[in-house]
Design an enzyme around this catalytic site. Sequence first.
Site, PDB file in Angstrom:
ATOM      1  N   LYS A   9       0.738  -0.957  -0.011  1.00 21.83           N
ATOM      2  CA  LYS A   9      -0.090  -0.173  -0.181  1.00 21.83           C
ATOM      3  C   LYS A   9       0.945   1.123   0.292  1.00 21.83           C
ATOM      4  CE  LYS A   9      -2.416  -2.029   3.865  1.00 21.83           C
ATOM      5  NZ  LYS A   9      -3.539  -2.235   3.670  1.00 21.83           N
ATOM      6  N   TYR A  49     -13.162  -3.318  -2.276  1.00 25.73           N
ATOM      7  CA  TYR A  49     -12.905  -2.683  -1.063  1.00 25.73           C
ATOM      8  C   TYR A  49     -14.664  -2.568  -1.208  1.00 25.73           C
ATOM      9  CZ  TYR A  49      -8.310  -2.051   0.759  1.00 25.73           C
ATOM     10  OH  TYR A  49      -6.972  -2.061   1.071  1.00 25.73           O
ATOM     11  N   THR A 125      -4.200  -7.514  11.405  1.00 29.36           N
ATOM     12  CA  THR A 125      -4.673  -5.797  11.144  1.00 29.36           C
ATOM     13  C   THR A 125      -4.036  -4.945  11.814  1.00 29.36           C
ATOM     14  OG1 THR A 125      -6.548  -7.239   9.699  1.00 29.36           O
ATOM     15  CG2 THR A 125      -6.746  -4.937  10.185  1.00 29.36           C
ATOM     16  N   ARG A 136       4.054  -7.274   9.673  1.00 27.05           N
ATOM     17  CA  ARG A 136       3.328  -5.560   9.878  1.00 27.05           C
ATOM     18  C   ARG A 136       3.982  -6.048  10.901  1.00 27.05           C
ATOM     19  NH1 ARG A 136      -3.050  -7.494   8.385  1.00 27.05           N
ATOM     20  NH2 ARG A 136      -2.899  -6.178   6.307  1.00 27.05           N
ATOM     21  N   ASN A 156      -0.448  -0.371   8.050  1.00 32.14           N
ATOM     22  CA  ASN A 156      -0.364  -1.746   8.314  1.00 32.14           C
ATOM     23  C   ASN A 156       0.446  -1.788   7.153  1.00 32.14           C
ATOM     24  OD1 ASN A 156      -2.316  -2.884   6.381  1.00 32.14           O
ATOM     25  ND2 ASN A 156      -3.818  -4.046   8.110  1.00 32.14           N
ATOM     26  N   HIS A 159      -1.689  -5.446   1.920  1.00 31.49           N
ATOM     27  CA  HIS A 159      -3.010  -6.472   1.627  1.00 31.49           C
ATOM     28  C   HIS A 159      -2.158  -7.520   1.643  1.00 31.49           C
ATOM     29  CE1 HIS A 159      -6.732  -7.867  -0.031  1.00 31.49           C
ATOM     30  NE2 HIS A 159      -6.156  -7.942  -0.086  1.00 31.49           N
ATOM     31  N   GLU A 170      -9.660 -10.923  -6.833  1.00 32.42           N
ATOM     32  CA  GLU A 170      -8.876  -9.511  -6.974  1.00 32.42           C
ATOM     33  C   GLU A 170      -7.562  -9.696  -7.849  1.00 32.42           C
ATOM     34  OE1 GLU A 170      -9.193  -8.744  -2.325  1.00 32.42           O
ATOM     35  OE2 GLU A 170      -7.400  -9.901  -1.987  1.00 32.42           O
TER      36      GLU A 170
HETATM   37  P1  ADP Z   1      -6.834  -7.086   6.267  1.00 27.83           P
HETATM   38  O1  ADP Z   1      -6.474  -6.109   6.177  1.00 27.83           O
HETATM   39  O2  ADP Z   1      -5.950  -7.533   7.962  1.00 27.83           O
HETATM   40  O3  ADP Z   1      -7.315  -8.193   5.606  1.00 27.83           O
HETATM   41  P2  ADP Z   1      -9.098  -6.242   6.529  1.00 27.83           P
HETATM   42  O4  ADP Z   1     -10.004  -6.808   5.606  1.00 27.83           O
HETATM   43  O5  ADP Z   1     -10.654  -6.802   7.932  1.00 27.83           O
HETATM   44  O6  ADP Z   1      -7.780  -6.494   7.229  1.00 27.83           O
HETATM   45  O7  ADP Z   1      -9.206  -4.807   6.573  1.00 27.83           O
HETATM   46  C1  ADP Z   1      -8.858  -4.140   5.270  1.00 27.83           C
HETATM   47  C2  ADP Z   1      -7.546  -2.893   5.840  1.00 27.83           C
HETATM   48  O8  ADP Z   1      -8.904  -2.093   6.136  1.00 27.83           O
HETATM   49  C3  ADP Z   1      -6.829  -3.244   6.894  1.00 27.83           C
HETATM   50  O9  ADP Z   1      -5.310  -3.839   6.526  1.00 27.83           O
HETATM   51  C4  ADP Z   1      -6.488  -1.909   7.388  1.00 27.83           C
HETATM   52  O10 ADP Z   1      -6.286  -0.715   6.676  1.00 27.83           O
HETATM   53  C5  ADP Z   1      -8.382  -1.166   7.198  1.00 27.83           C
HETATM   54  N1  ADP Z   1      -9.023  -1.385   9.077  1.00 27.83           N
HETATM   55  C6  ADP Z   1      -9.476  -2.102   9.236  1.00 27.83           C
HETATM   56  N2  ADP Z   1      -9.929  -2.154  10.475  1.00 27.83           N
HETATM   57  C7  ADP Z   1     -10.039  -0.945  10.663  1.00 27.83           C
HETATM   58  C8  ADP Z   1     -10.252   0.122  11.505  1.00 27.83           C
HETATM   59  N3  ADP Z   1     -10.772  -0.668  12.378  1.00 27.83           N
HETATM   60  N4  ADP Z   1     -10.287   1.320  11.702  1.00 27.83           N
HETATM   61  C9  ADP Z   1      -8.907   1.892  10.416  1.00 27.83           C
HETATM   62  N5  ADP Z   1      -8.617   0.831   9.193  1.00 27.83           N
HETATM   63  C10 ADP Z   1      -9.091  -0.194   9.236  1.00 27.83           C
END
Ligand code: ADP
Length: 182
Positions: A9, A49, A125, A136, A156, A159, A170
């Site tokens: 990212k 998303y 995450t 991460r 983080n 993705h 994707e």
């Molecule tokens: P992952 O990337 O670990 O698969 P998710 O699919 O739950 O996690 O979320 C997608 C992305 O959205 C995360 O990588 C993070 O950048 C962002 N995100 C998730 N939850 C939150 C939150 N509570 N507040 C802000 N950003 C978030």
Amino acid sequence: MERTLVLLKPDAVSRGLVGEIISRFEKADLKLVAAKMVTPTKDLANKHYPPERREFIEGMGNKTLETYKEEGIDPHADLGTKDPHEIGLKIQGWMVGFITSGPVMAMVLQGPNAISEVRKMTGHTVPAKAEAGTIRGDYSNDTPTLANKEKRPILNLVHASGDKEEAEFEINLWFTKDELHP
Ligand code: ADP
């Protein structure tokens, strides 16, 4: 043999961590079969998303509410709502804004159990909860409460597709067939 989509990212690109992160995957014997640098359009970001995927949006909202509960903070004060769907949509909007703000390094990695291997190497995450040794855990240290206060997504770095169905969707979203090398 599996293929998975990985996005480094804009935070990973601006911090100069692209080489370091790709190198970790290559050393773990995951083959790079496609790669390109793109600044995603809003349309691509919304497909990646999807705001209409209720499960994904509410899941993020619920995870956020849990964090607020763990820390004993009132989510309404920061987010103006306690509804998981509304919170999820807010975060989705921040994510779209962030991912379209600069270049992303998109790639497809291939190998046995590539999807779960990459997720394992990526880590939790929430960077503050990610184990040392994960990408991460080693290179980021953000928290959801700090991110939500600043009205931005958690930074983080990476993705990675969550399962086979997501990986297929994707990969086809980010790459054309002839960009995928055999
Ligand atoms: P992952 O990337 O670990 O698969 P998710 O699919 O739950 O996690 O979320 C997608 C992305 O959205 C995360 O990588 C993070 O950048 C962002 N995100 C998730 N939850 C939150 C939150 N509570 N507040 C802000 N950003 C978030």
